[in-house]
Write a protein that holds these residues in place. Structure first.
Motif, PDB file in Angstrom:
ATOM      1  N   ALA A 125       0.833  -1.214   0.000  1.00  0.00           N
ATOM      2  CA  ALA A 125       0.000   0.000   0.000  1.00  0.00           C
ATOM      3  C   ALA A 125       0.862   1.257   0.000  1.00  0.00           C
ATOM      4  CB  ALA A 125      -0.912  -0.005   1.221  1.00  0.00           C
ATOM      5  N   ILE A 126       2.181   1.084   0.022  1.00  0.00           N
ATOM      6  CA  ILE A 126       3.116   2.197   0.119  1.00  0.00           C
ATOM      7  C   ILE A 126       3.921   2.293  -1.174  1.00  0.00           C
ATOM      8  CG2 ILE A 126       5.027   3.165   1.461  1.00  0.00           C
ATOM      9  CD1 ILE A 126       2.384   2.806   3.025  1.00  0.00           C
ATOM     10  N   PRO A 127       4.075   3.493  -1.730  1.00  0.00           N
ATOM     11  CA  PRO A 127       4.885   3.656  -2.939  1.00  0.00           C
ATOM     12  C   PRO A 127       6.355   3.344  -2.687  1.00  0.00           C
ATOM     13  CG  PRO A 127       3.647   5.662  -2.455  1.00  0.00           C
ATOM     14  CD  PRO A 127       3.472   4.751  -1.305  1.00  0.00           C
ATOM     15  N   ARG A 128       7.013   2.868  -3.689  1.00  0.00           N
ATOM     16  CA  ARG A 128       8.458   2.637  -3.650  1.00  0.00           C
ATOM     17  C   ARG A 128       9.119   3.649  -4.560  1.00  0.00           C
ATOM     18  NH1 ARG A 128       8.817  -0.221   0.686  1.00  0.00           N
ATOM     19  NH2 ARG A 128       7.915  -2.264   0.570  1.00  0.00           N
ATOM     20  N   ILE A 129      10.109   4.341  -4.053  1.00  0.00           N
ATOM     21  CA  ILE A 129      10.874   5.280  -4.865  1.00  0.00           C
ATOM     22  C   ILE A 129      12.085   4.516  -5.383  1.00  0.00           C
ATOM     23  CG2 ILE A 129      12.114   7.465  -4.907  1.00  0.00           C
ATOM     24  CD1 ILE A 129      10.369   8.324  -2.548  1.00  0.00           C
ATOM     25  N   LYS A 130      12.183   4.397  -6.693  1.00  0.00           N
ATOM     26  CA  LYS A 130      13.226   3.574  -7.296  1.00  0.00           C
ATOM     27  C   LYS A 130      14.295   4.439  -7.953  1.00  0.00           C
ATOM     28  CE  LYS A 130       9.976  -0.141  -8.001  1.00  0.00           C
ATOM     29  NZ  LYS A 130       9.257  -0.965  -8.940  1.00  0.00           N
ATOM     30  N   ASN A 131      15.412   3.793  -8.251  1.00  0.00           N
ATOM     31  CA  ASN A 131      16.536   4.424  -8.951  1.00  0.00           C
ATOM     32  C   ASN A 131      17.124   5.596  -8.177  1.00  0.00           C
ATOM     33  OD1 ASN A 131      16.342   2.628 -11.182  1.00  0.00           O
ATOM     34  ND2 ASN A 131      14.588   3.800 -11.885  1.00  0.00           N
ATOM     35  N   VAL A 132      17.295   5.400  -6.876  1.00  0.00           N
ATOM     36  CA  VAL A 132      17.898   6.413  -6.009  1.00  0.00           C
ATOM     37  C   VAL A 132      19.392   6.129  -5.899  1.00  0.00           C
ATOM     38  CG1 VAL A 132      17.947   7.418  -3.694  1.00  0.00           C
ATOM     39  CG2 VAL A 132      15.762   6.729  -4.720  1.00  0.00           C
ATOM     40  N   HIS A 133      20.190   7.159  -6.181  1.00  0.00           N
ATOM     41  CA  HIS A 133      21.644   7.046  -6.146  1.00  0.00           C
ATOM     42  C   HIS A 133      22.215   7.889  -5.016  1.00  0.00           C
ATOM     43  CE1 HIS A 133      20.764   5.686 -10.202  1.00  0.00           C
ATOM     44  NE2 HIS A 133      21.960   5.158 -10.236  1.00  0.00           N
ATOM     45  N   LEU A 134      23.194   7.313  -4.334  1.00  0.00           N
ATOM     46  CA  LEU A 134      23.956   8.027  -3.318  1.00  0.00           C
ATOM     47  C   LEU A 134      25.266   8.464  -3.964  1.00  0.00           C
ATOM     48  CD1 LEU A 134      24.465   8.891  -0.346  1.00  0.00           C
ATOM     49  CD2 LEU A 134      25.506   6.630  -0.008  1.00  0.00           C
ATOM     50  N   LYS A 135      25.486   9.773  -3.991  1.00  0.00           N
ATOM     51  CA  LYS A 135      26.744  10.313  -4.510  1.00  0.00           C
ATOM     52  C   LYS A 135      27.679  10.522  -3.331  1.00  0.00           C
ATOM     53  CE  LYS A 135      28.764  14.129  -7.102  1.00  0.00           C
ATOM     54  NZ  LYS A 135      28.475  15.400  -7.787  1.00  0.00           N
ATOM     55  N   VAL A 136      28.891   9.988  -3.461  1.00  0.00           N
ATOM     56  CA  VAL A 136      29.889  10.047  -2.393  1.00  0.00           C
ATOM     57  C   VAL A 136      31.104  10.809  -2.924  1.00  0.00           C
ATOM     58  CG1 VAL A 136      31.392   8.690  -0.890  1.00  0.00           C
ATOM     59  CG2 VAL A 136      29.130   7.805  -1.520  1.00  0.00           C
ATOM     60  N   GLU A 137      31.519  11.798  -2.154  1.00  0.00           N
ATOM     61  CA  GLU A 137      32.737  12.538  -2.493  1.00  0.00           C
ATOM     62  C   GLU A 137      33.628  12.539  -1.253  1.00  0.00           C
ATOM     63  OE1 GLU A 137      34.163  16.941  -4.026  1.00  0.00           O
ATOM     64  OE2 GLU A 137      32.048  16.379  -4.166  1.00  0.00           O
ATOM     65  N   TYR A 138      34.828  11.988  -1.413  1.00  0.00           N
ATOM     66  CA  TYR A 138      35.743  11.900  -0.287  1.00  0.00           C
ATOM     67  C   TYR A 138      36.542  13.192  -0.131  1.00  0.00           C
ATOM     68  CZ  TYR A 138      34.997   6.847  -0.269  1.00  0.00           C
ATOM     69  OH  TYR A 138      34.440   5.597  -0.189  1.00  0.00           O
ATOM     70  N   PRO A 139      36.514  13.785   1.066  1.00  0.00           N
ATOM     71  CA  PRO A 139      37.391  14.930   1.316  1.00  0.00           C
ATOM     72  C   PRO A 139      38.829  14.423   1.507  1.00  0.00           C
ATOM     73  CG  PRO A 139      36.144  14.400   3.290  1.00  0.00           C
ATOM     74  CD  PRO A 139      35.663  13.474   2.206  1.00  0.00           C
TER      75      PRO A 139
END
Length: 114
Positions: A19-33
């Motif tokens: 009954a709950i929507p799924r948000i798909k194709n989510v990307h985590l962008k990582v930048e190392y200091p």
């Protein structure tokens, strides 16, 4: 070093039973200091596809709110783990957030038919 990791995609599973929507194709962008891991990585989330989640009626504002809350959770973990490598924990936190129906239910409410 900068890269992106897919937190959740369209895995072909049928989510129509939920009954709950799924948000798909989510990307985590990582930048190392330069001082990582003694400094938290720079993190951001974005959805690669502009397609709506599943067949549910929800606004882009609702999706943005979910992604902002998810990123807040991930950033909290990264800040708590300064001094230690934390990317795998951040990834798991994001995946857990985006797949937890009880969390997502608080963002998506269906209007009652009347």
């Amino acid at each position: 070093i900068v890269y992106e990791i897919l937190l959740n995609g369209d895995n072909g599973e049928d989510d129509n039973n939920s009954a709950i929507p799924r948000i798909k194709n989510v990307h985590l962008k990582v930048e190392y200091p330069s001082m990582y891991p003694d400094e938290a990585p720079l993190l951001s989330l974005h959805q690669r596809s502009s397609s709506p989640p599943d067949t549910f009626d929800c606004s882009q504002q609702q999706i943005d709110t979910v992604l902002t809350s998810c990123l807040d959770q991930i950033q909290t973990i990264a800040n708590l783990e300064v001094g230690m490598p934390c990317i795998m924990t951040c990834i798991q936190t994001g995946q857990d957030f985006l797949s937890d129906e009880s969390i997502l239910a608080s963002f998506f409410t269906k209007e009652e038919e009347g």
